[in-house]
Design a protein around this motif. Structure first.
Motif, PDB file in Angstrom:
ATOM      1  N   THR B  41       0.864  -1.334  -0.074  1.00  0.00           N
ATOM      2  CA  THR B  41       0.083   0.013   0.285  1.00  0.00           C
ATOM      3  C   THR B  41       0.887   1.282  -0.028  1.00  0.00           C
ATOM      4  O   THR B  41       0.615   2.279  -0.646  1.00  0.00           O
ATOM      5  CB  THR B  41      -0.932   0.027   1.333  1.00  0.00           C
ATOM      6  OG1 THR B  41      -1.662  -1.345   1.166  1.00  0.00           O
ATOM      7  CG2 THR B  41      -1.710   1.191   1.310  1.00  0.00           C
ATOM      8  N   GLU B  83      -6.757   1.145  -0.901  1.00  0.00           N
ATOM      9  CA  GLU B  83      -7.129   0.049  -0.498  1.00  0.00           C
ATOM     10  C   GLU B  83      -8.511   0.344   0.567  1.00  0.00           C
ATOM     11  O   GLU B  83      -8.613   1.494   1.069  1.00  0.00           O
ATOM     12  CB  GLU B  83      -6.350  -0.121   0.698  1.00  0.00           C
ATOM     13  CG  GLU B  83      -6.332  -1.481   1.367  1.00  0.00           C
ATOM     14  CD  GLU B  83      -4.830  -1.708   2.436  1.00  0.00           C
ATOM     15  OE1 GLU B  83      -4.034  -2.567   2.013  1.00  0.00           O
ATOM     16  OE2 GLU B  83      -4.890  -1.425   3.534  1.00  0.00           O
ATOM     17  N   ASP B 158      -5.672  -1.626  -5.386  1.00  0.00           N
ATOM     18  CA  ASP B 158      -5.023  -1.865  -4.019  1.00  0.00           C
ATOM     19  C   ASP B 158      -6.016  -2.797  -3.278  1.00  0.00           C
ATOM     20  O   ASP B 158      -7.037  -2.608  -2.845  1.00  0.00           O
ATOM     21  CB  ASP B 158      -4.741  -0.637  -3.160  1.00  0.00           C
ATOM     22  CG  ASP B 158      -3.638  -0.964  -1.870  1.00  0.00           C
ATOM     23  OD1 ASP B 158      -3.520  -2.305  -1.499  1.00  0.00           O
ATOM     24  OD2 ASP B 158      -3.425  -0.134  -1.042  1.00  0.00           O
ATOM     25  N   GLU B 159      -5.448  -4.108  -3.409  1.00  0.00           N
ATOM     26  CA  GLU B 159      -6.092  -5.324  -2.821  1.00  0.00           C
ATOM     27  C   GLU B 159      -7.786  -5.145  -3.252  1.00  0.00           C
ATOM     28  O   GLU B 159      -8.447  -5.190  -2.466  1.00  0.00           O
ATOM     29  CB  GLU B 159      -6.166  -5.337  -1.363  1.00  0.00           C
ATOM     30  CG  GLU B 159      -4.634  -5.304  -0.995  1.00  0.00           C
ATOM     31  CD  GLU B 159      -4.332  -6.523  -0.131  1.00  0.00           C
ATOM     32  OE1 GLU B 159      -4.955  -7.321  -0.274  1.00  0.00           O
ATOM     33  OE2 GLU B 159      -3.130  -6.346   0.529  1.00  0.00           O
TER      34      GLU B 159
HETATM   35 MG   LIG Z   1      -2.049  -2.749   2.171  1.00  0.00          MG
END
Ligand SMILES: [Mg+2]
Ligand SMILES: Nc1ncnc2c1ncn2[C@@H]1O[C@H](COP(=O)(O)OP(=O)(O)O)[C@@H](O)[C@H]1O
Lengths: 292, 234
Positions: B41, B83, B158-159
């Motif tokens: 991140t 994220e 992000d994810e």
């Molecule tokens: Mg992360």
């Protein structure tokens, strides 16, 4: 019947002014989590600007426009050069800064404008309308008050709901980081938000002053009522601020009309405590979670 | 193409990102993998300027991004889906999408919206409702759609699979693959879910404690048992 009508009309006129002041507080709170204690003295300063112009022989309307415009500028300046200074740190710093500003603006007004009471004009007259042979509690200035606040509210709704700029401003209020990632110039939006809030605050300052007396602390009582109205509406909700202002105006007018005007401040306090106890999120509390 | 050269960043004295370099090639998916706390991140946030780089450079199609503010990146063609997704739940689905287009300093056209609604039909049904009511998968679709409306050259994710049902993950990843193939989009895909990410990625980079430990083709990484056990957890 007559008494009730009087009470309601007085309540609504008073209520819209509280609503405007509450809205000014809410606009800033929802964008920055700051209670702007300087809102009242800011409105006091801009009302003095109008008064100076009017006393110098210019029309009420020029003074009115100048006050709103200086509200806009003052709000922007306060955000950009005072509040921005402590941004990124804990919000309490900014709140204390606005308290400091409260004192500074008071002192400044006393020096520049003097601290004696000065009367402030009210357009459209302060005499109640005649219906048959009874005089009702609605004055020309009262109608103007309601219309002026309504126009500003509609303008704000159109801005926030109907334009790209309004969308950017709302996004910045909800989540600054995501807004920045989406290309929103959050700093500018905050400056604009403070400017608009101060404009609405200035309007309430002008309307409170109309037909009354102006002195450096004439707005201070309004802070309390405006704050109660904002809390009543949930602090986060502009619609809530307006409804809260109207409810508070009506309630206080009822108390003043039927119980006794000396109990009005106490009634405001009771309402505030009742809301905080029974519905701490305010009447318009959204169930939605807010990411801070 | 996104190039990251010798990037370092951190939050305190300890670096969270230590001399990281990577290249995300045009029309490719580059997976950035690693355990929780590896610095994935932080890498994306440093690329976006949300975290200040201590040293190193980032450039987009050869244009250095040093000194460019976060707010100006969408207009240059860099979209970052953070994220936790970053849905603005208090706004409607359509308002979220409009913000995407505004990021590249354009007005949203009806054709823009239609394109996103064709990609994600569920969003069309939700258009005028608050984004608050969306499910996790729908939120992920919304933020990807919103990012696409800024017409990015490079998309940082992000994810995206976090908290989603496996079926939904497959659906979203296939869609990403399609966008890369059809539109030449460049994607940097940060994932803890290494198995899924490697299944659609072209290349992979593995981070550990802020440093790049391995970089290779996705297929090679997925087949490396030792690596998988050491860093990727599958
Ligand atoms: Mg992360
Ligand atoms: N805001 C922050 N403040 C301090 N340390 C942080 C912050 N964000 C992340 N870190 C630390 O930086 C390291 C990398 O975190 P992060 O980039 O979030 O990793 P990942 O995304 O791979 O899980 C971790 O050790 C984490 O604890």
């Amino acid at each position: 019947m007559q008494q009730l009508l009087t009470t309601v009309l007085t309540g609504v006129t008073l209520g819209v002014v509280y609503a405007a002041f509450a809205l000014a507080l809410v606009l800033i709170w929802r964008a920055t989590r700051i209670v702007n204690f300087a809102q009242a003295p800011m409105a006091m300063i801009t009302t003095y600007i109008a008064l100076v112009l009017i006393d110098a022989g210019y029309s009420y309307w020029l003074g009115f426009a100048a006050a709103l415009l200086s509200g806009l500028v003052l709000g922007a300046v306060v955000e950009r050069f005072v509040v921005r200074f402590v941004s990124g740190k804990s919000e309490i710093n900014a709140v204390i800064l606005t308290l400091g500003l409260f004192i500074v603006l008071h002192a400044l007004a006393a020096i520049v404008f003097g601290s004696r009471y000065r009367s402030f004009p009210a357009p459209f007259g302060l005499r109640g309308f005649q219906i048959g042979d009874t005089t009702i509690a609605l004055t020309g200035f009262g109608v103007f008050t309601v219309v002026a606040v309504a126009v500003v509210m509609v303008g704000l709704v159109l801005l926030f709901r109907g334009t790209d700029l309004g969308l950017r401003m709302r996004a910045s209020a909800f989540n600054q980081e995501v807004s920045r990632l989406l290309g929103v110039k959050v700093g500018r939006m905050l400056t604009l938000g403070w400017a608009l809030a101060a404009l609405v605050g200035s309007l309430s300052g002008l309307l409170i002053a109309g037909g009354g007396l102006v002195h450096p602390s004439y707005m201070d009582g309004v802070v309390v009522y405006g704050f109660v109205a904002a809390v009543l509406g949930g602090l986060d909700s502009p619609v809530g601020a307006v409804v809260g202002g109207l409810l508070l105006g009506l309630s206080l007018s009822l108390v003043s009309g039927y119980v006794g005007s000396e109990l009005v401040p106490l009634a405001a306090l009771v309402i505030l405590m009742a809301v905080l106890l029974l519905k701490p999120g305010g009447l318009f509390a959204s169930v939605r979670e807010r990411r801070v | 193409m996104l190039t990251v050269d010798n990037l370092s960043a951190g939050y305190g004295p300890v670096p969270a990102l230590d001399d990281v370099s990577l290249t995300a090639g045009h029309g490719e998916i580059t997976a950035v993998l690693g355990a929780n706390g590896a610095g994935k991140t932080t890498l994306l946030r440093t690329i976006s300027g949300l975290v200040r780089a201590r040293s190193g450079t980032v450039s987009l199609d050869g244009r250095p991004l040093t000194g460019v503010s976060t707010e100006d990146l969408p207009a240059l063609g860099l979209a970052h889906v953070p994220e936790g997704r970053g849905v603005l739940a208090e706004l409607t689905v359509e308002e979220n999408l409009r913000l995407g287009a505004l990021g590249s300093r354009r007005k949203t056209t009806a054709a823009d919206l239609r394109r996103i609604y064709d990609l994600f039909p569920v969003l069309a049904e939700r258009g005028t409702g608050l984004a608050h009511v969306l499910s996790g998968g729908e939120r992920q679709m919304l933020v990807i759609g919103r990012a696409l409306l800024s017409r990015p050259k490079v998309l940082l994710l992000d994810e995206p699979s976090l908290g989603l049902a496996p079926k939904v993950v497959v659906q979203i990843f296939e869609l990403l693959r399609g966008l890369v193939r059809d539109d030449g989009l460049t994607v940097v895909l940060v994932e803890q879910n290494a198995r899924s990410a490697l299944s659609i990625a072209d290349h992979g980079v593995v981070l550990n404690l802020g440093k790049v430990v391995v970089r290779d083709d996705a297929a090679t990484l997925a087949a490396d048992d030792g690596l998988r056990h050491a860093y990727l957890g599958f």
